[in-house]
Design an enzyme around this catalytic site. Sequence first.
Site, PDB file in Angstrom:
ATOM      1  N   ILE A 155      -2.906  -2.202   5.756  1.00  0.00           N
ATOM      2  CA  ILE A 155      -3.008  -3.484   5.056  1.00  0.00           C
ATOM      3  C   ILE A 155      -2.510  -4.605   5.958  1.00  0.00           C
ATOM      4  CG2 ILE A 155      -2.284  -4.800   3.026  1.00  0.00           C
ATOM      5  CD1 ILE A 155      -1.728  -2.063   1.676  1.00  0.00           C
ATOM      6  N   GLY A 185       0.979  -7.209  12.021  1.00  0.00           N
ATOM      7  CA  GLY A 185       1.197  -6.875  10.610  1.00  0.00           C
ATOM      8  C   GLY A 185       1.463  -5.402  10.524  1.00  0.00           C
ATOM      9  N   SER A 186       1.571  -4.806   9.398  1.00  0.00           N
ATOM     10  CA  SER A 186       2.259  -5.384   8.271  1.00  0.00           C
ATOM     11  C   SER A 186       2.646  -4.298   7.273  1.00  0.00           C
ATOM     12  CB  SER A 186       1.466  -6.507   7.665  1.00  0.00           C
ATOM     13  OG  SER A 186       0.705  -6.163   6.601  1.00  0.00           O
ATOM     14  N   ARG A 187       1.715  -3.419   6.813  1.00  0.00           N
ATOM     15  CA  ARG A 187       2.076  -2.427   5.813  1.00  0.00           C
ATOM     16  C   ARG A 187       1.056  -1.294   5.788  1.00  0.00           C
ATOM     17  NH1 ARG A 187       2.891  -3.903  -0.594  1.00  0.00           N
ATOM     18  NH2 ARG A 187       2.042  -1.978  -1.450  1.00  0.00           N
TER      19      ARG A 187
END
Length: 227
Positions: A155, A185-187
């Site tokens: 994500i 990023g990020s997740r």
Amino acid sequence: MFHREGQKIIITTFFIVCAAVLLSQFYVGTVWLRLGLQILSLVFLILILQFFRNPKRKVIKNFDEVLAPVDGKVVVIEEVEENEYFKDKRLQVSIFMSPVNVHVTRYPVSGSIKYSKYHPGKYLVAWHPKSSTDNERTTVVIRTPKFGDILYRQIAGAMARRIINYAEEGESVQQGDDAGFIKFGSRVDLLLPLDCAVTVKLNQKVVGAKTCIAAVVDKDEEAEVTY
């Protein structure tokens, strides 16, 4: 060792920094300003090198464990309704990556790729409740011999503008191998079967291809799974 997606950026940045240092040395007369520009240029180069690093890790492959796909901190452990692929309830474990973490994504399990899809989207901050469904993301499902299908989702966050995903449907992959990269990023979310045992806690720091996220529950023994 650096990630292959960052090699061109690293080379370009290196030449820009060298040019900035040399130009400031010859054309900036004020000593404090010249030193400041040179220090800032070198700090910028160090940050780029830090971001695109890809440390080699010895992986002990194990069909009974799901390993962390990235470095970072566990920010979500909860039961959710997964509506893209499974369309049923799953255990979600989400790992947040700060700018100083290694941003390489690694396969959390060994198996065959059953599903791989890119979704364009927004760039909400990674901890936003809707980032899993509204942000730019890729969804990958790996079929394994012990867990069945395991889903992970890269994500993008507020700073990320490109997700790189190597997974292609039909190919076989090995736990710990490079699976992709998220620039700035990020997740990453893991969607796991309800009957597996989550072995991490909220706010725990994890290491990609090293930390066990979940394990197979032995059906012959009574086990209490908490999350």
